[in-house]
Motif scaffolding. Structure first.
Motif, PDB file in Angstrom:
ATOM      1  N   LYS A  39       0.744  -1.141   0.049  1.00  0.00           N
ATOM      2  CA  LYS A  39      -0.034  -0.040  -0.033  1.00  0.00           C
ATOM      3  C   LYS A  39       0.694   1.372  -0.138  1.00  0.00           C
ATOM      4  CE  LYS A  39      -3.939   2.018   2.209  1.00  0.00           C
ATOM      5  NZ  LYS A  39      -4.854   2.004   3.454  1.00  0.00           N
ATOM      6  N   LEU A  83       0.912   3.993  -3.014  1.00  0.00           N
ATOM      7  CA  LEU A  83       0.657   5.502  -2.708  1.00  0.00           C
ATOM      8  C   LEU A  83       1.843   6.588  -3.018  1.00  0.00           C
ATOM      9  CD1 LEU A  83      -1.244   5.044   0.746  1.00  0.00           C
ATOM     10  CD2 LEU A  83      -2.138   5.509  -1.617  1.00  0.00           C
ATOM     11  N   TYR A 135      -8.575  -7.012  -0.389  1.00  0.00           N
ATOM     12  CA  TYR A 135      -7.782  -5.954   0.054  1.00  0.00           C
ATOM     13  C   TYR A 135      -6.980  -5.498  -1.324  1.00  0.00           C
ATOM     14  CZ  TYR A 135      -8.399  -6.643   4.956  1.00  0.00           C
ATOM     15  OH  TYR A 135      -9.124  -6.870   6.027  1.00  0.00           O
ATOM     16  N   LEU A 186      -4.970  -1.473  -5.128  1.00  0.00           N
ATOM     17  CA  LEU A 186      -5.893  -1.662  -3.910  1.00  0.00           C
ATOM     18  C   LEU A 186      -7.486  -1.643  -4.441  1.00  0.00           C
ATOM     19  CD1 LEU A 186      -3.838   1.231  -1.990  1.00  0.00           C
ATOM     20  CD2 LEU A 186      -3.958  -1.350  -1.527  1.00  0.00           C
ATOM     21  N   THR A 187      -8.088  -2.573  -3.591  1.00  0.00           N
ATOM     22  CA  THR A 187      -9.671  -2.353  -3.800  1.00  0.00           C
ATOM     23  C   THR A 187     -10.128  -1.439  -2.824  1.00  0.00           C
ATOM     24  OG1 THR A 187      -9.992  -3.938  -2.035  1.00  0.00           O
ATOM     25  CG2 THR A 187      -9.642  -4.856  -4.068  1.00  0.00           C
ATOM     26  N   GLU A 188     -11.398  -1.243  -2.897  1.00  0.00           N
ATOM     27  CA  GLU A 188     -12.022  -0.053  -1.688  1.00  0.00           C
ATOM     28  C   GLU A 188     -11.802  -0.526  -0.592  1.00  0.00           C
ATOM     29  OE1 GLU A 188     -13.513   2.696  -2.544  1.00  0.00           O
ATOM     30  OE2 GLU A 188     -12.760   2.541  -4.592  1.00  0.00           O
ATOM     31  N   GLY A 243      -9.134  -2.366   0.662  1.00  0.00           N
ATOM     32  CA  GLY A 243      -7.682  -1.719   0.805  1.00  0.00           C
ATOM     33  C   GLY A 243      -7.536  -0.285   0.780  1.00  0.00           C
ATOM     34  N   LYS A 244      -8.299   0.380   0.446  1.00  0.00           N
ATOM     35  CA  LYS A 244      -8.144   1.873   0.556  1.00  0.00           C
ATOM     36  C   LYS A 244      -8.482   2.335   1.895  1.00  0.00           C
ATOM     37  CE  LYS A 244      -8.557   2.510  -4.301  1.00  0.00           C
ATOM     38  NZ  LYS A 244      -9.152   3.074  -5.567  1.00  0.00           N
ATOM     39  N   GLN A 245      -9.174   1.593   2.724  1.00  0.00           N
ATOM     40  CA  GLN A 245      -9.792   2.158   3.681  1.00  0.00           C
ATOM     41  C   GLN A 245      -8.770   2.210   5.031  1.00  0.00           C
ATOM     42  OE1 GLN A 245     -12.990  -0.338   5.028  1.00  0.00           O
ATOM     43  NE2 GLN A 245     -14.286  -0.060   3.232  1.00  0.00           N
TER      44      GLN A 245
END
Length: 84
Positions: A22, A26, A65, A78-80, A82-84
């Motif tokens: 992640k 990013l 994730y 990243l999935t939704e 995984g973005k949390q």
């Protein structure tokens, strides 16, 4: 033991790998399997690092994730969840 389901919590090792992936995404560039291995499995040799990375990424993907594109270098997204 049941198969992993989307939304299942990550193990400590999976969390370490997920956080590494992640952070790299990013920063603008998903890591390769070798980079994940070097960053998270430095106690293993090169071939084992890649195998351990692949196994861990498969588990993280099965839990929802990340998504990966097969046969594409740096094909980790990243999935939704995984973005949390």
């Amino acid at each position: 033991m049941r198969a992993s389901q989307p939304g299942d919590p990550l193990t400590d090792r999976q969390k370490l790998v997920f956080d590494f992936v992640k952070s790299r995404i990013l920063m603008g560039l998903a890591p390769t399997l070798r980079e994940v291995g070097a960053g998270c499995f430095s106690h293993c040799n090169g071939g084992t690092q890649v195998t351990a990375s692949l196994k861990c990424l498969n588990a993280i993907e099965s839990k929802g994730y990340i998504e990966r594109l097969n046969n594409i270098s740096r094909g980790i997204f990243l999935t939704e969840l995984g973005k949390q």
